[in-house]
Motif scaffolding. Structure first.
Motif, PDB file in Angstrom:
ATOM      1  N   GLU A  98     -15.235  -8.186  -6.043  1.00  0.00           N
ATOM      2  CA  GLU A  98     -16.243  -8.650  -6.996  1.00  0.00           C
ATOM      3  C   GLU A  98     -17.358  -7.622  -7.170  1.00  0.00           C
ATOM      4  N   ALA A  99     -17.775  -7.022  -6.054  1.00  0.00           N
ATOM      5  CA  ALA A  99     -18.868  -6.052  -6.128  1.00  0.00           C
ATOM      6  C   ALA A  99     -18.496  -4.871  -7.012  1.00  0.00           C
ATOM      7  N   LYS A 100     -17.223  -4.477  -6.956  1.00  0.00           N
ATOM      8  CA  LYS A 100     -16.788  -3.350  -7.780  1.00  0.00           C
ATOM      9  C   LYS A 100     -16.352  -3.795  -9.166  1.00  0.00           C
ATOM     10  N   GLY A 101     -16.292  -5.072  -9.361  1.00  0.00           N
ATOM     11  CA  GLY A 101     -15.890  -5.602 -10.661  1.00  0.00           C
ATOM     12  C   GLY A 101     -14.464  -5.239 -11.027  1.00  0.00           C
ATOM     13  N   LEU A 102     -13.584  -5.256 -10.032  1.00  0.00           N
ATOM     14  CA  LEU A 102     -12.201  -4.832 -10.276  1.00  0.00           C
ATOM     15  C   LEU A 102     -11.389  -5.920 -10.969  1.00  0.00           C
ATOM     16  N   THR A 103     -10.533  -5.478 -11.885  1.00  0.00           N
ATOM     17  CA  THR A 103      -9.606  -6.415 -12.511  1.00  0.00           C
ATOM     18  C   THR A 103      -8.405  -6.570 -11.588  1.00  0.00           C
ATOM     19  N   PRO A 104      -7.653  -7.632 -11.767  1.00  0.00           N
ATOM     20  CA  PRO A 104      -6.455  -7.802 -10.934  1.00  0.00           C
ATOM     21  C   PRO A 104      -5.515  -6.600 -11.021  1.00  0.00           C
ATOM     22  N   ASP A 105      -5.380  -6.017 -12.221  1.00  0.00           N
ATOM     23  CA  ASP A 105      -4.518  -4.838 -12.369  1.00  0.00           C
ATOM     24  C   ASP A 105      -5.028  -3.677 -11.530  1.00  0.00           C
ATOM     25  N   GLN A 106      -6.337  -3.537 -11.492  1.00  0.00           N
ATOM     26  CA  GLN A 106      -6.906  -2.438 -10.706  1.00  0.00           C
ATOM     27  C   GLN A 106      -6.703  -2.671  -9.210  1.00  0.00           C
ATOM     28  N   VAL A 107      -6.855  -3.910  -8.808  1.00  0.00           N
ATOM     29  CA  VAL A 107      -6.633  -4.220  -7.390  1.00  0.00           C
ATOM     30  C   VAL A 107      -5.177  -3.926  -7.031  1.00  0.00           C
ATOM     31  N   ARG A 108      -4.281  -4.338  -7.927  1.00  0.00           N
ATOM     32  CA  ARG A 108      -2.865  -4.102  -7.696  1.00  0.00           C
ATOM     33  C   ARG A 108      -2.594  -2.592  -7.604  1.00  0.00           C
ATOM     34  N   ALA A 109      -3.203  -1.859  -8.550  1.00  0.00           N
ATOM     35  CA  ALA A 109      -2.992  -0.400  -8.577  1.00  0.00           C
ATOM     36  C   ALA A 109      -3.514   0.245  -7.297  1.00  0.00           C
ATOM     37  N   ALA A 110      -4.673  -0.248  -6.849  1.00  0.00           N
ATOM     38  CA  ALA A 110      -5.263   0.338  -5.637  1.00  0.00           C
ATOM     39  C   ALA A 110      -4.345   0.132  -4.435  1.00  0.00           C
ATOM     40  N   ILE A 111      -3.802  -1.057  -4.345  1.00  0.00           N
ATOM     41  CA  ILE A 111      -2.911  -1.339  -3.206  1.00  0.00           C
ATOM     42  C   ILE A 111      -1.628  -0.525  -3.327  1.00  0.00           C
ATOM     43  N   GLN A 112      -1.130  -0.444  -4.560  1.00  0.00           N
ATOM     44  CA  GLN A 112       0.142   0.246  -4.785  1.00  0.00           C
ATOM     45  C   GLN A 112       0.063   1.730  -4.464  1.00  0.00           C
ATOM     46  N   THR A 113      -1.095   2.338  -4.696  1.00  0.00           N
ATOM     47  CA  THR A 113      -1.202   3.782  -4.503  1.00  0.00           C
ATOM     48  C   THR A 113      -1.818   4.150  -3.163  1.00  0.00           C
ATOM     49  N   TYR A 114      -2.246   3.134  -2.422  1.00  0.00           N
ATOM     50  CA  TYR A 114      -2.888   3.412  -1.140  1.00  0.00           C
ATOM     51  C   TYR A 114      -1.839   3.812  -0.097  1.00  0.00           C
ATOM     52  N   VAL A 115      -2.063   4.946   0.500  1.00  0.00           N
ATOM     53  CA  VAL A 115      -1.197   5.387   1.600  1.00  0.00           C
ATOM     54  C   VAL A 115      -2.071   5.429   2.844  1.00  0.00           C
ATOM     55  N   PRO A 116      -1.870   4.504   3.766  1.00  0.00           N
ATOM     56  CA  PRO A 116      -2.777   4.427   4.924  1.00  0.00           C
ATOM     57  C   PRO A 116      -2.730   5.709   5.748  1.00  0.00           C
ATOM     58  N   PRO A 117      -3.803   5.988   6.488  1.00  0.00           N
ATOM     59  CA  PRO A 117      -3.812   7.187   7.345  1.00  0.00           C
ATOM     60  C   PRO A 117      -2.565   7.252   8.216  1.00  0.00           C
ATOM     61  N   GLY A 118      -1.972   8.424   8.240  1.00  0.00           N
ATOM     62  CA  GLY A 118      -0.802   8.607   9.086  1.00  0.00           C
ATOM     63  C   GLY A 118       0.507   8.227   8.428  1.00  0.00           C
ATOM     64  N   LYS A 119       0.426   7.579   7.262  1.00  0.00           N
ATOM     65  CA  LYS A 119       1.664   7.248   6.550  1.00  0.00           C
ATOM     66  C   LYS A 119       1.918   8.317   5.493  1.00  0.00           C
ATOM     67  N   TYR A 120       3.155   8.412   5.054  1.00  0.00           N
ATOM     68  CA  TYR A 120       3.512   9.467   4.104  1.00  0.00           C
ATOM     69  C   TYR A 120       3.725   8.915   2.706  1.00  0.00           C
ATOM     70  N   ASP A 121       3.554   9.830   1.764  1.00  0.00           N
ATOM     71  CA  ASP A 121       3.906   9.515   0.389  1.00  0.00           C
ATOM     72  C   ASP A 121       5.417   9.483   0.239  1.00  0.00           C
ATOM     73  N   GLU A 122       5.812   8.916  -0.881  1.00  0.00           N
ATOM     74  CA  GLU A 122       7.241   8.773  -1.120  1.00  0.00           C
ATOM     75  C   GLU A 122       7.817  10.006  -1.829  1.00  0.00           C
ATOM     76  N   TYR A 123       6.960  10.667  -2.616  1.00  0.00           N
ATOM     77  CA  TYR A 123       7.415  11.800  -3.423  1.00  0.00           C
ATOM     78  C   TYR A 123       6.451  12.968  -3.293  1.00  0.00           C
TER      79      TYR A 123
END
Lengths: 206, 657
Positions: free
Chosen positions: B41-66
């Motif tokens: 709410e503080a960032k005023g994120l839309t559901p699509d943005q939240v989804r995008a953030a989760i989808q592109t987040y690679v936690p520390p120590g984890k690798y990208d797919e490509y």
């Protein structure tokens, strides 16, 4: 006669097995030291064989130079050089002992039986030496210490885990096989004469 | 209404998050934790943005797919990103010095690659455009990467074992190029000229008559030797072309294997003259309605070379234009004027040309082209005698996409994605049979706005025989208002787009603050198997043991006349030797080996007030040749923070007067 042959064969088989186990132990490490620190996520492993050190021994030696500890591959030069002939000799003596009677029966296999113990003593001695002969000009000075031979310890930022490896257990197996064989009765023809000798040997082995 | 929509969207996100994070756990309440909720709410994120953030987040120590290999444009380098995080993982020095990597700053090996050891001027930059990953059977194999330098008409070979440039070849007969593409088994790296020049390259007064007569385009097929990992100039060949400005190229594959295609513009042969009140090139080169698609039978060209039907020009085997026409190697087909991108569909059956000034993607059928060639369905010949196939005989479809269609990539579901420069959008559209049934063929599906002025786009393995789908990256030329202003030179804007569903969805922005990238290619991470360390004593140029590699105990300084050889080792945290004394006028040759075997135990070797800075990765041996000219006592030191005693890792170079 038939029973005697079968018993003899079994005996020779057991000591041969013990000798073979000891020989096989040359190919695998006896002792492993694992160091854990944040910047080594998988840990560092020194694998100590009878003849050499392997794994990340070089990296560990490299780190050890900061505390003035000698390189791992400089330890036990004589033991490492003699390892193969000694193992073969001890094995051969044990095999020979299989067909002997009287005190020779256990004296000849004694080196094989005591081998794991000897390894442990030698390893401990070297670890003590390494912990007590650090270069006083090293960048990081530590008080002399006894590195952990078995179990967990801490050196600087490293947590260490020391444990026996397959080779040691093979040697231990060889030792136990030879001892187990001693408990058995001697070949029948010699039974009467050897009985009085064999009993104390059994006791000693226990 | 709107609020309810957002709330419902949030609930969907919450459910998705829970489904993922609670797999195997007991079901918790169906809402996000309050602190997460308040962050959103503080960032005023839309559901699509939240989804995008989760989808592109690679936690520390984890690798990208490509991995994405991107050109850095006039930055001269190659950039390596992880996807979906879009984190920059590496910069690879290619045509410009790259000091961190010790590239072109003192090391003999890299300066040899850059050509600085020969007589050529020391080109300090390059204009990288089109990276091309090596292929096996039309799929990326993760072994090598090639990239062109438009300004220097050069092609570079990068070895993906160590992500380092190994070879740069200079085209002796061309003055500029546009792109590098590889054939389906990396037999050849194709370099096509951009701006025509006098052939062979020399001075010719620039008049229209001279231009038409002496200027030529060139297609260079650089033979790649996989065994050596190098381009073999002696087995390469060129095809002389009319002086149009040849543009982007692609190799045929599968059914069109053995053929190559590229388009062209300025078939008007305009040469400008703005000061003399003649129309500028942009007007002169856009006068005609049609330019020419070039259709080239390179297998046949190879045969011609084998038969000796070529001329050697500046050491290159050149098939002359007349011979190429006679042998049926070169055909033209009209294409809407001033097109730009050219991309062959996954099965090799269609060739898609982006109209640029024309709102259509024009799709050529390889089968129709073959038929037209067989039937000699020519509408005529150009001024150089090259047969021109009838437009209607070779075109399968024209798909109206929008304004400024440039480049096309493909997914695994029979869709094509074309960048629309003027519309600032990505168009998703359907390919025809056999990718889609006739009723769904050649249809625009969706246009997704991007910010702004998209040039290239790239999809996961989207130009191979087996596109991967899933993600697409828009390489935008302008970012305008997308980032806080950092001065008038604005970063370019990469945008990650989800193409896994029916609708494309924008996921993230990534600013590029080093040059203006053109094309990028995305490869599955597991295809690239790079080394963690070099075997100790490896020369990075040959990737073999270096004869001057120094082992512990063999470090020494050897004087031979006025040359002093220093055989040095680097290891945490000292150099051996750490004191070197020479005389003014001596040539000092440092042979330095990093004798570490540990991953990431990297050292540097820099000499104060000298143009020397090496990067010595574990196991690497490099060479510095230094003329000792200025007397003094210069510290040399490790530039890569290697250990607690890194600052102590130094020595002195004494230069006696």
């Amino acid at each position: 006669m038939k029973a005697k042959t079968r018993g003899g064969l079994r005996q020779v088989g057991l000591v041969l097995g013990a000798a073979a186990l000891l020989a096989a132990s040359l190919a695998v490490p006896y002792w492993q030291l694992t160091l854990y620190a944040p910047q080594y996520p998988g840990g560092l492993r020194a694998l100590v064989y009878l003849t050499h050190v392997a794994g990340d021994a070089q990296e560990i030696s490299n780190l050890n130079h900061y505390i003035g500890m000698k390189a791992l591959d400089e330890a036990a030069p004589v033991e490492r050089a003699l390892a193969i002939p000694l193992v073969l000799l001890f094995g051969a003596l044990a095999v020979v002992s299989g067909s002997r009677r009287g005190p020779w029966r256990w004296l000849l296999r004694l080196p094989l039986v005591l081998f794991p113990l000897g390894f442990f003593a030698d390893l401990s001695a070297w670890l003590w030496y390494y912990g007590h002969s650090m270069d006083p000009t090293a960048p990081i000075r530590l008080e002399p210490f006894m590195p952990v031979v078995l179990g967990r310890g801490v050196i600087a930022q490293f947590r260490t885990v020391a444990q026996f490896h397959v080779g040691f257990y093979l040697a231990l197996g060889a030792s136990l096989l030879a001892l187990y064989d001693l408990r058995r009765k001697e070949p029948r023809a010699a039974q009467v004469r050897a009985e009085s000798v064999a009993r104390p040997a059994e006791v000693a082995a226990r | 209404m709107k609020q309810r929509g957002i709330l419902m969207g949030l609930a969907v996100v919450a459910a998705a998050v829970l489904a993922v994070s609670l797999a195997g756990q007991a079901q918790r309440a169906g809402t996000l934790p309050a602190d997460v909720q308040s962050l959103i709410e503080a960032k005023g994120l839309t559901p699509d943005q939240v989804r995008a953030a989760i989808q592109t987040y690679v936690p520390p120590g984890k690798y990208d797919e490509y991995l994405m290999f991107s050109s850095a444009g006039q930055g001269g380098q190659v950039l390596v990103f992880g996807i979906p995080s879009m984190r920059l993982l590496r910069v690879i020095g290619v045509f410009a010095p790259e000091p961190w990597q010790g590239y072109g700053v003192g090391s003999e090996e890299t300066e040899t690659v850059l050509g600085w050891r020969s007589k050529d001027p020391r080109l300090a930059w390059g204009d990288t455009h089109h990276p091309a990953l090596s292929e096996t059977n039309g799929e990326y194999d993760g072994k090598w990467l090639f990239i062109n330098d438009k300004a220097g008409s050069r092609i570079a070979v990068i070895d993906l074992r160590d992500f380092a440039t190994k070879q740069i070849v200079q085209n002796p007969n061309a003055v500029s190029n546009h792109g590098a593409v590889v054939s389906p088994n990396t037999e050849y790296v194709l370099e096509v000229t951009q701006y025509a020049g006098p052939f062979p390259f020399r001075y010719v007064p620039l008049t229209q008559e001279n231009y038409n007569r002496h200027f030529r385009g060139l297609a260079t097929f650089w033979k790649f030797d996989r065994g050596k990992g190098r381009i073999d100039v002696s087995k390469s060949f060129q095809i002389e072309l009319p002086p149009y400005w040849q543009d982007l190229a692609d190799f045929g594959k599968l059914e069109s294997h053995g053929w190559a295609f590229w388009n062209s513009f300025n078939s008007e042969r305009a040469i400008g003259g703005t000061l003399e009140k003649k129309p500028p090139v942009e007007i002169g080169a856009s006068a005609r309605d049609m330019d020419y698609l070039h259709i080239v039978n390179w297998k046949r060209a190879e045969e011609l070379v084998a038969q000796g039907k070529y001329q050697v020009v500046n050491g290159m085997k050149v098939i002359r234009l007349k011979d190429a026409v006679e042998a049926g190697i070169l055909y033209l087909a009209p294409e809407p004027k001033s097109p730009h991108g050219l991309d062959v569909a996954p099965r090799g059956d269609y060739i898609v040309v982006g109209g640029k000034l024309d709102p259509n993607a024009t799709v050529y059928s390889f089968r129709k082209i073959q038929e037209a060639i067989r039937n000699k369905a020519f509408s005529g010949r150009d001024d150089y005698g090259v047969p021109i196939l009838k437009f209607d005989a070779v075109v399968a479809a024209q798909v109206k996409l929008g304004l400024g269609p440039l480049h096309t990539m493909f997914d695994d579901k029979g869709n094509a994605y074309t960048s629309l420069f003027l519309d600032s959008a990505v168009a998703k559209w359907t390919l025809g049979p056999p990718y889609n049934p006739p009723d769904r063929a050649w249809k625009l599906v969706q246009k997704l706005p991007v910010q702004y002025n998209i040039g290239h786009l790239t999809a996961v393995e989207g130009d191979t025989v087996k596109p991967g789908g899933k993600y697409l990256v828009a390489l935008n030329k302008w970012s305008v208002d997308q980032y806080r202003n950092v001065g008038p030179l604005l970063p370019q804007n990469f945008q990650l787009i989800d193409i896994s569903g029916e609708e494309m969805k924008l996921l993230s922005n990534t600013p590029i603050g080093i040059g203006e990238p053109h094309l990028a290619q995305i490869i599955r991470m597991d295809r690239v198997k790079s080394w963690e360390t070099y075997p100790v004593g490896t020369n990075p140029l040959t990737m073999r043991p270096d004869p001057n590699a120094t082992k512990p105990g063999q470090q020494r300084i050897v004087r031979q006349g006025r040359t002093v050889h220093v055989y040095m080792t680097a290891m945490r945290s000292h150099y051996v030797p750490d004191r070197v004394r020479v005389k003014r006028g001596d040539t000092v040759v440092f042979h330095i080996t990093n004798i570490e075997r540990t991953k990431d135990a990297i050292h540097g070797f820099a000499i104060d007030r000298h143009n020397v800075n090496l990067s010595l990765e574990p196991g690497k041996t490099e060479t510095v040749v230094l003329r000792a000219e200025r007397p003094g006592v210069y510290p040399f030191y490790c530039t890569e923070f290697c250990s607690a005693l890194h600052l102590e890792m130094m020595g002195y170079l004494e230069i006696e007067p």
